[in-house]
Design an enzyme around this catalytic site. Structure first.
Site, short mmCIF file in Angstrom:
data_model
loop_
_atom_site.label_atom_id
_atom_site.label_comp_id
_atom_site.label_asym_id
_atom_site.label_seq_id
_atom_site.Cartn_x
_atom_site.Cartn_y
_atom_site.Cartn_z
N CYS A 16 -31.77 -0.41 6.06
CA CYS A 16 -31.32 0.03 4.90
C CYS A 16 -29.73 0.23 4.54
CB CYS A 16 -31.85 1.42 4.48
SG CYS A 16 -31.88 2.49 5.84
N HIS A 39 -28.86 6.74 0.44
CA HIS A 39 -27.66 6.72 1.32
C HIS A 39 -26.52 6.45 0.68
CE1 HIS A 39 -30.80 6.57 4.21
NE2 HIS A 39 -30.71 5.51 4.87
#
Lengths: 341, 341
Positions: free
Chosen positions: A130, A243
């Site tokens: 990710c 994130h």
């Protein structure tokens, strides 16, 4: 008329698996059938697929008979065991685990960056980590314009990256602390609520975590350039979705912040959010639930000759996982790289 | 017998002011009297000073008559107005605001790093920015051993750095969100709960925030070395107490991680917490309520010839503010740099 593929989602009850199903619906991914697969523990449970409900079937070696495309998000050991079975059945696998990412025979793909690597797939395509995906989406156009020599990245990673259990752990800890109780933890080695954890994944012999080395190694493979030097510090923060990354870039050719902004504004999958005067910059609460990678705080780093700083935020479950996997499947389909039985 | 100084704490009702009073008690700072000063709004309220209770007096131009040492933490404009009055009364001021920090006539001091700069004070000594203090405590011993050429820092800063109101804002937002309500904000431009805000302080013309440029400029002044190049990205995270920093360092001379760990283990004010195998590293929940600067995740950065990464965490209200100010006062007293009336 060309038939539509039979699609399987492996790990359909997890945070990423559910998002994969939602993404297939949202993007109208062509399919003649969609199967939800998971471990025996989850077999029989229901998952939503648009307006329909799918009954989760137990993942076995025979699950892939008649399946053309399987999206895996069920952990490394499940991928190691079942992806080869799927390939043997003639199925193409897009795998979200780290099991096959660094295998030289397996393409590691971010469609905005290296779609052409899909052409040499042998049945398994790996979906990157990710934190790597969102970074390379922003790095690629800079690399093309000015050649990146070195990257220093520090991350601010959401708990959803660990999975559904970690989301519940953060929720529970916040409730416990706000009720004057001691917090308890089982997913993370330490409390995550109102804390920062400078450990993601396990530690390796070189004192880096596996997550940090994933960012270093996967970036080179996806960008197809081993000469890019990277160093990473990955940190878990008490955020549910999204994130963030503070990225410092040294380039061979000088780019002004204005030039970098213009380049990124044209880049596929990127949304530039960079208007400090109006307090507009990327943040997890803006990126959560969105498909694009948000880039802002773009500015020249005057501590080196050709330097840039930027702040990159994306939904780690979408672009960081499910969306990227479905985008890979879309390219496979468009380019005829999926054999439909 | 030498008399003990009369001490005033200006801004005594704020988060840092209260911690200054607590720190004076905890460290048995010699005093013949302690006065709590604040704006007229807080005058008459009570603050604790060990087992005693002090009545807060209104800050006026006459407040410093008979005062030998004043610790200011009441914002830049209050310092600009009242610090010169205090100095005129013969008082020495340790100022926690940013008002005087970059004034060439004012020493900017972290006692572990540049205590000797106190010798040339002309009445005002500036206490550096919280995120700068903890960083230079860890950088100085590395600089002495291997000469630092460049630093890339990304911060993870707690809301208490903004003050008591921001602590309440984070608490309120968490309660609102956990009760299914929309969150409201007045201290920060965006929600801080379960989010990361890549803005601390205002934006400057060069697209950096003031906080980022404080780290760049103050570090050079404290370290007494303009040749050190720095670039910073400062980010607010949903943590109550304890600033974290991911710091990448390029040195002239090679240091192994083992050598760096040994040097930092001997450094004043530093506690090395660096045992990845046991999941031991610095975190805000460990540093909160502690005096030392915690350093860990020390490892070689293989993307450059002589590079190190480390993670530095300290209590931003203690070492980042109140404690450093009281430590300055202690050195002033020890070295006879405080004129006691």
């Amino acid at each position: 008329m060309k038939k539509n593929p039979v699609v399987a989602v492996v790990g359909a009850t997890g945070a990423v698996g559910r998002e994969m199903l939602d993404t297939l619906v949202r993007r109208n991914f062509p399919h003649s059938e969609v199967r939800a697969l998971a471990s025996s523990r989850s077999a029989g449970s229901k998952v939503e697929f648009g307006s329909k409900t799918l009954t989760v079937q137990e993942l076995t070696e025979d699950s892939f008979v008649g399946v053309d495309l399987a999206l895996f998000s069920a952990g490394g050991s499940t991928s190691e065991k079942f992806a080869p079975c799927a390939v043997k059945s003639g199925c193409v696998v897009v795998d979200n685990s780290s099991a096959w990412r660094m295998d030289p025979a397996v393409p590691l793909v971010v469609p905005e960056v290296n779609p052409d690597d899909l052409s040499w797939h042998k049945g398994i395509i790996a979906n990157p980590n990710c934190s790597t995906i969102q970074m390379v989406v922003a790095l690629k156009p800079i690399h093309d314009a000015a050649r990146i020599k070195r990257v220093v990245v520090s991350t601010y990673q959401a708990v959803s990256g660990t999975g559904q259990k970690a989301i519940v752990e953060l929720e529970n800890q916040v409730r416990q602390l706000f009720n004057g109780q001691e917090s308890t933890n089982s997913v993370y080695p330490h409390r995550i609520a109102f804390n920062c954890l400078p450990q993601i994944d396990v530690f390796l012999d070189n004192e880096y975590t596996k997550e940090e080395m994933k960012m270093v190694l996967e970036t080179k493979k996806i960008m197809g350039d081993d000469s890019i030097r990277l160093t990473a510090t990955t940190v878990r923060v008490p955020v549910f979705y999204g994130h963030s990354e503070s990225v410092n870039i040294e380039t061979e050719k000088k780019l002004t912040s204005k030039e970098a902004r213009a380049i990124l504004s044209q880049a596929p999958g990127v949304r530039v959010l960079d208007n400090p005067g109006e307090k507009i910059y990327p943040m997890p609460i803006l990126a959560a639930g969105e498909d694009e990678t948000f880039v802002g705080r773009i500015r020249e780093d005057e501590s080196i000759e050709n330097g840039l700083n930027m702040f990159i935020v994306a939904d780690n479950i979408r672009k960081g996982a499910a969306l990227n996997a479905v985008q890979i499947a879309e390219v496979l389909l468009e380019r005829g790289l999926l054999r439909i039985a």
